[in-house]
Design a protein around this motif. Structure first.
Motif, PDB file in Angstrom:
ATOM      1  N   THR A   5      76.193  90.986  -4.107  1.00 59.81           N
ATOM      2  CA  THR A   5      77.733  90.865  -4.133  1.00 59.81           C
ATOM      3  C   THR A   5      78.305  89.913  -3.479  1.00 59.81           C
ATOM      4  O   THR A   5      77.912  89.147  -2.795  1.00 59.81           O
ATOM      5  N   TYR A  50      81.850  92.965 -13.265  1.00 63.84           N
ATOM      6  CA  TYR A  50      80.899  92.526 -12.343  1.00 63.84           C
ATOM      7  C   TYR A  50      79.736  91.672 -12.982  1.00 63.84           C
ATOM      8  O   TYR A  50      79.727  91.632 -14.151  1.00 63.84           O
ATOM      9  N   ARG A  77      74.474  95.098  -5.686  1.00 66.81           N
ATOM     10  CA  ARG A  77      74.990  96.248  -6.613  1.00 66.81           C
ATOM     11  C   ARG A  77      73.731  96.397  -7.466  1.00 66.81           C
ATOM     12  O   ARG A  77      73.246  95.510  -8.103  1.00 66.81           O
TER      13      ARG A  77
END
Length: 574
Positions: A479, A281, A491
């Motif tokens: 995101t 991420y 997130r």
């Protein structure tokens, strides 16, 4: 005389004729008896051979087939897996597996019907097909309990046999599913620790002891589930790491699964995905910990260096702004506590592309984590480290890493600059466990102060725990969906540690797409959700780990702390 002689001769001939007839009949009878005896002997031989074939040869053949297919006749005895305190996480139980020699089964339909009276979970057509296959070996059911075995035996079905087996059992269900993984029906590791240490475990020589603490694991999972429910998130993940050793005390990824019931997962592969190790991420503002440590370590700036944060900052056709705009200069401490994107950019520009790239590399951001799991993702970063990469990476975009990689790096920064190799195995001697210096002790001390202030008077205020020195940093990243970032789809990350005067434990808490709910005043950012979840975890685990409460650190007690921040500033929002 002649007549008498003739009469006598006739009588004599008749006598011989009768004797010959009797002898003829006797010979025929003997012949018939002999032939009948031969028939009986042949029949006996045929029947005996048939019985020998059915009872010995074919049963032996079935056993041979069992041995040749996935080592069926050799049970794989796997060793137990225990937590750091010796609590059983995974063990094996003796079971019995049912198979048949279809050539011996006299009435497949009757046999199938009888079996289903004891094993109703079986499919009648499937069982019947197997019993009618005329094969010497067919599985009927695996891993039956001794009770079920006894019930099947009482049915008295010819051609039905049992083989001793073992079934892997996970006493705590889903509690540590993504770490433990699971095995296949033949007791071979398929994922997680079960796969990583498959050969060691099947040797069955000793228990495998992990770094996990079952109590902390329970606390972390419990609070993450509560966080999902409260903030209506679609998922969550978290890690608790021992800063001094690199040991992972807890690792949870939600949604998860029960490894005892893997068959019920079906097509829902999302539950098998370990967000902590496979999830890659963009980490948002939590990367500002890295950016600030990089500046201090470079020697090109210090805690008192000032940067103009007047915005917006333009990058091509894009405008970069701050959540809380400010006109003028901020010191490094202000930039960190305000979580200023523009200030972070100015700091990164001073360091430069090459130094930034090398610093990220030293933290392990360009290779997968060395953790002892097969499910470890590879970080994502551009091959061409451009100025755009330099700018976006300074506030957590353009470079994607796993939560495990981020917490490992931050734990190293606050551990006097020594980054320990992350591990799921219990470390008995921290001094021998692999480590590497990533920043100086001076940089480490400065970052501990900044992290503590972020919670004390910054955006991480909801992570405060009375009596404990908690430090941390919020990080909220939009995101990516398709080729664009979706607004208000976040997130939310909170990376923390305690006690900050001498950090022992680091935590990372991530909520996936949390929603604004009552009490968050329309906000869905990390300071409103991931931070309070962190506080709940720390409050509960501190008692379990016997971390003694300490008086709050006062800025005046920290060297030069009064010079780091304007005490009149009390930031609002996130």
């Amino acid at each position: 005389m002649t007549q008498k002689k003739t009469y006598f001769t006739d009588l004599q001939d008749q006598k011989w004729s009768r004797q010959e007839t009797v002898h003829h009949h006797m010979d025929m009878t003997k012949t018939r008896l002999v032939m009948l005896g031969v028939v009986f002997i042949l029949a006996f031989v045929v029947i005996s051979f048939r019985l020998f074939d059915l009872c010995i040869l074919r049963h032996s053949g079935a056993s041979s087939l069992a041995s040749e297919s996935n080592s069926r006749s050799k049970v794989l005895v796997r060793g137990d897996i225990v937590d750091r305190n010796g609590e059983v996480l995974v063990t094996s139980l003796r079971t019995y597996s049912l198979y048949a020699n279809a050539k011996v089964v006299l009435d497949p339909q009757e046999a199938a019907a009888k079996l289903l009276t004891v094993l109703p979970e079986l499919n009648y057509k499937d069982v019947l097909t197997r019993l009618q296959s005329d094969k010497g070996f067919v599985w009927i059911a695996r891993h039956l309990t001794p009770t079920k075995q006894a019930e099947v035996l009482r049915l008295g079905i010819p051609g039905i046999y049992f083989q001793k087996d073992e079934r892997r059992v996970y006493p705590h269900g889903a509690l540590a599913a993504h770490v433990m993984g699971f095995t296949d029906i033949d007791n071979r590791g398929i994922s997680g620790i079960e796969k990583q240490y498959n050969e060691l475990l099947i040797s069955g020589e000793e228990k495998l002891q992990l770094s996990l603490d079952l109590r902390v694991q329970h606390i972390l999972r419990d609070e993450l589930m509560a966080g999902i429910a409260k903030f209506k998130a679609v998922g969550a993940s978290g890690i608790v790491m021992n800063v001094k050793t690199g040991e992972i005390l807890a690792m949870v990824s939600l949604p998860d699964f029960d490894p005892n019931q893997v068959k019920k997962i079906g097509a829902n592969e999302d539950v098998l995905f370990n967000r902590n190790t496979l999830g890659i991420y963009e980490m948002g503002s939590s990367f500002k910990i890295i950016n600030t440590a990089m500046l201090l370590e470079s020697g090109l700036g210090n805690l008192y260096s000032q940067y103009d944060v007047t915005g917006p900052y333009r990058l091509g056709r894009f405008k970069i702004t701050d959540t809380h705009p400010h006109v003028g200069a901020y010191k490094v401490a202000d930039i960190f506590i305000h979580s200023s994107n523009i200030g972070s950019i100015k700091m990164a520009l001073q360091v430069g592309q090459e130094r930034q790239k090398n610093f990220f590399k030293s933290l392990g951001f360009f290779q997968p984590s060395p953790l002892e799991l097969p499910e470890v993702g590879s970080p994502m970063y551009p091959k061409n480290w451009s100025e755009a990469t330099l700018i976006t990476a300074s506030y957590g975009y353009g470079v994607a890493v796993s939560p495990l990689q981020l917490i490992t790096a931050v734990a190293g920064i606050i551990n006097n600059g020594m980054m320990k190799k992350p591990t799921l195995l219990k470390v008995n001697d921290a001094t021998t466990h692999e480590s590497v210096r990533v920043v100086s002790s001076e940089t480490s001390d400065a970052m501990k102060k900044l992290l503590y202030m972020q919670v004390s008077i910054g955006t991480g205020g909801k992570a405060k725990v009375a009596g404990f020195e908690v430090g941390g940093k919020t990080g909220t990243a939009n995101t990516l969906e398709g080729r664009s970032y979706k607004q208000k789809s976040n997130r939310a990350t909170f990376l923390s540690a305690f006690p900050m005067s001498d950090p022992q434990y680091a935590l990372i808490i991530i909520l996936e797409k949390p929603q604004a709910v009552e009490g968050t005043y329309g906000f869905n950012m990390a300071g409103w959700n991931a931070a309070p979840v962190t506080a709940n975890v720390i409050r509960r685990m501190a008692a379990v780990l016997k971390v003694m409460p300490t008086s709050r650190i006062e800025f005046e007690k920290l060297p030069n702390a009064s010079m780091l921040i304007d005490a009149s500033y009390m930031p609002q929002g996130q």
